[in-house]
Motif scaffolding. Structure first.
Motif, PDB file in Angstrom:
ATOM      1  N   ARG A   1       0.936  -1.000   0.031  1.00  0.00           N
ATOM      2  CA  ARG A   1      -0.146  -0.066  -0.004  1.00  0.00           C
ATOM      3  C   ARG A   1       0.866   1.387   0.072  1.00  0.00           C
ATOM      4  N   ALA A   2       2.043   1.237   0.779  1.00  0.00           N
ATOM      5  CA  ALA A   2       2.715   2.603   0.834  1.00  0.00           C
ATOM      6  C   ALA A   2       3.515   2.711  -0.732  1.00  0.00           C
ATOM      7  N   VAL A   3       3.827   1.622  -1.130  1.00  0.00           N
ATOM      8  CA  VAL A   3       4.572   1.725  -2.604  1.00  0.00           C
ATOM      9  C   VAL A   3       3.452   2.309  -3.462  1.00  0.00           C
ATOM     10  N   LEU A   4       2.468   1.793  -3.244  1.00  0.00           N
ATOM     11  CA  LEU A   4       1.076   2.252  -4.326  1.00  0.00           C
ATOM     12  C   LEU A   4       1.012   3.677  -4.303  1.00  0.00           C
ATOM     13  N   ILE A   5       0.742   3.889  -3.075  1.00  0.00           N
ATOM     14  CA  ILE A   5       0.495   5.508  -2.707  1.00  0.00           C
ATOM     15  C   ILE A   5       1.747   6.512  -3.377  1.00  0.00           C
ATOM     16  N   ALA A   6       2.936   6.001  -2.820  1.00  0.00           N
ATOM     17  CA  ALA A   6       4.177   6.648  -3.287  1.00  0.00           C
ATOM     18  C   ALA A   6       4.256   6.615  -4.811  1.00  0.00           C
ATOM     19  N   ALA A   7       3.779   5.698  -5.589  1.00  0.00           N
ATOM     20  CA  ALA A   7       3.852   5.696  -7.091  1.00  0.00           C
ATOM     21  C   ALA A   7       2.956   6.795  -7.654  1.00  0.00           C
ATOM     22  N   ALA A   8       1.723   6.939  -7.020  1.00  0.00           N
ATOM     23  CA  ALA A   8       0.707   7.848  -7.515  1.00  0.00           C
ATOM     24  C   ALA A   8       1.163   9.060  -7.177  1.00  0.00           C
ATOM     25  N   VAL A   9       1.840   9.316  -5.962  1.00  0.00           N
ATOM     26  CA  VAL A   9       2.248  10.918  -5.983  1.00  0.00           C
ATOM     27  C   VAL A   9       3.121  11.308  -6.863  1.00  0.00           C
ATOM     28  N   LEU A  10       4.396  10.289  -6.859  1.00  0.00           N
ATOM     29  CA  LEU A  10       5.567  10.529  -7.687  1.00  0.00           C
ATOM     30  C   LEU A  10       5.221  10.789  -9.307  1.00  0.00           C
ATOM     31  N   ILE A  11       4.349   9.761  -9.678  1.00  0.00           N
ATOM     32  CA  ILE A  11       3.755   9.783 -11.258  1.00  0.00           C
ATOM     33  C   ILE A  11       3.162  11.296 -11.481  1.00  0.00           C
ATOM     34  N   LEU A  12       2.197  11.493 -10.408  1.00  0.00           N
ATOM     35  CA  LEU A  12       1.668  12.794 -10.427  1.00  0.00           C
ATOM     36  C   LEU A  12       2.497  13.972 -10.750  1.00  0.00           C
ATOM     37  N   PHE A  13       3.294  14.092  -9.908  1.00  0.00           N
ATOM     38  CA  PHE A  13       4.376  15.235 -10.115  1.00  0.00           C
ATOM     39  C   PHE A  13       5.329  15.064 -11.279  1.00  0.00           C
ATOM     40  N   ALA A  14       5.348  13.842 -11.778  1.00  0.00           N
ATOM     41  CA  ALA A  14       6.175  13.654 -12.986  1.00  0.00           C
ATOM     42  C   ALA A  14       5.448  14.338 -14.273  1.00  0.00           C
ATOM     43  N   LEU A  15       4.034  14.238 -14.150  1.00  0.00           N
ATOM     44  CA  LEU A  15       3.196  14.486 -15.188  1.00  0.00           C
ATOM     45  C   LEU A  15       3.017  16.005 -15.151  1.00  0.00           C
ATOM     46  N   VAL A  16       2.867  16.465 -14.031  1.00  0.00           N
ATOM     47  CA  VAL A  16       2.392  17.895 -14.007  1.00  0.00           C
ATOM     48  C   VAL A  16       3.478  18.780 -13.640  1.00  0.00           C
ATOM     49  N   GLY A  17       4.521  18.366 -13.243  1.00  0.00           N
ATOM     50  CA  GLY A  17       5.709  19.063 -12.786  1.00  0.00           C
ATOM     51  C   GLY A  17       6.131  20.100 -13.752  1.00  0.00           C
ATOM     52  N   ARG A  18       6.305  20.120 -14.925  1.00  0.00           N
ATOM     53  CA  ARG A  18       6.883  21.068 -15.781  1.00  0.00           C
ATOM     54  C   ARG A  18       5.613  22.421 -16.016  1.00  0.00           C
ATOM     55  N   TRP A  19       4.467  21.825 -15.890  1.00  0.00           N
ATOM     56  CA  TRP A  19       3.296  22.824 -15.923  1.00  0.00           C
ATOM     57  C   TRP A  19       3.297  23.478 -14.761  1.00  0.00           C
TER      58      TRP A  19
END
Length: 210
Positions: A44-62
């Motif tokens: 569960r911890a890894v899945l939540i961390a994955a969601a958070v990091l992928i979100l920032f990967a996608l919207v970081g530049r914006w």
């Protein structure tokens, strides 16, 4: 992205997340759980961390653009932050800070499941990891293939982290404090070199715009 860039990205994120250093904290937080319960917390911890990091990967530049921050400036700032993290690793301060953060999070709020807080955030997906993901993903811009590769690196690092957490009990017995300290210091030196490279790239980019 070249193979060398992918390897550098993997190493950067793996060192920042530092699953070997998180393992004893994970064991302390899940000490009252059964092996099956401990595995569920890790997943569960890894899945939540994955969601958070992928979100920032996608919207970081914006996000950087919305705040008026150039990628070059963020590289310098991010590189300095990562260098500070490497300093903590080399001089054995990061482990203590993470342990203190975990204890404070648990003490301040009653968590039935520690997977989200403090394991996923801030231990796995903390400021350093988020900064690194933005630095790695921002140059891709709208290139879907490069973004997919960065997301793939994030998933690969978190898969390796999950593997470490699943074998945390025997790993902790094998490594002990001395081996873990040596490994952390070596990884800290590697991260310091990567951080300097981020700063150098940012400074050169800033100089080229003046």
């Amino acid at each position: 992205m070249s193979l060398e860039s992918l390897i550098a990205a993997f190493v950067t994120l793996f060192v920042i997340i530092d699953p070997v250093g998180i393992a004893p904290i994970f064991l302390a937080l899940t000490g009252d759980r059964t092996p099956a319960g401990r595995r569920r917390v890790a997943l569960r911890a890894v899945l939540i961390a994955a969601a958070v990091l992928i979100l920032f990967a996608l919207v970081g530049r914006w996000l950087l653009g919305a705040m008026g921050i150039t990628l070059a400036a963020f590289r310098v700032a991010g590189g300095l932050l990562l260098f500070w993290i490497s300093f903590e690793m080399v001089f054995e301060r990061r482990q203590q800070r993470k342990s203190t953060t975990a204890e404070r999070s648990v003490a301040e709020e009653a968590h039935d499941d520690v997977a989200a807080v403090p394991l996923a955030v801030p231990l796995l997906a903390g400021p350093g990891a988020i900064t690194a993901v933005i630095l790695l993903a921002a140059p891709a811009g709208s290139d879907a293939v490069r973004l997919a590769l960065v997301v793939g690196v994030v998933l690969a690092v978190l898969a390796a982290t999950l593997a470490v957490l699943l074998v945390a009990v025997p790993l902790d017995r094998i490594m002990g404090n001395t081996v873990r300290m040596v490994v952390t210091r070596l990884l800290g030196v590697v991260l310091a070199a990567l951080a300097v490279q981020f700063v150098a790239d940012g400074v050169l980019a800033l100089a080229g715009t003046t």
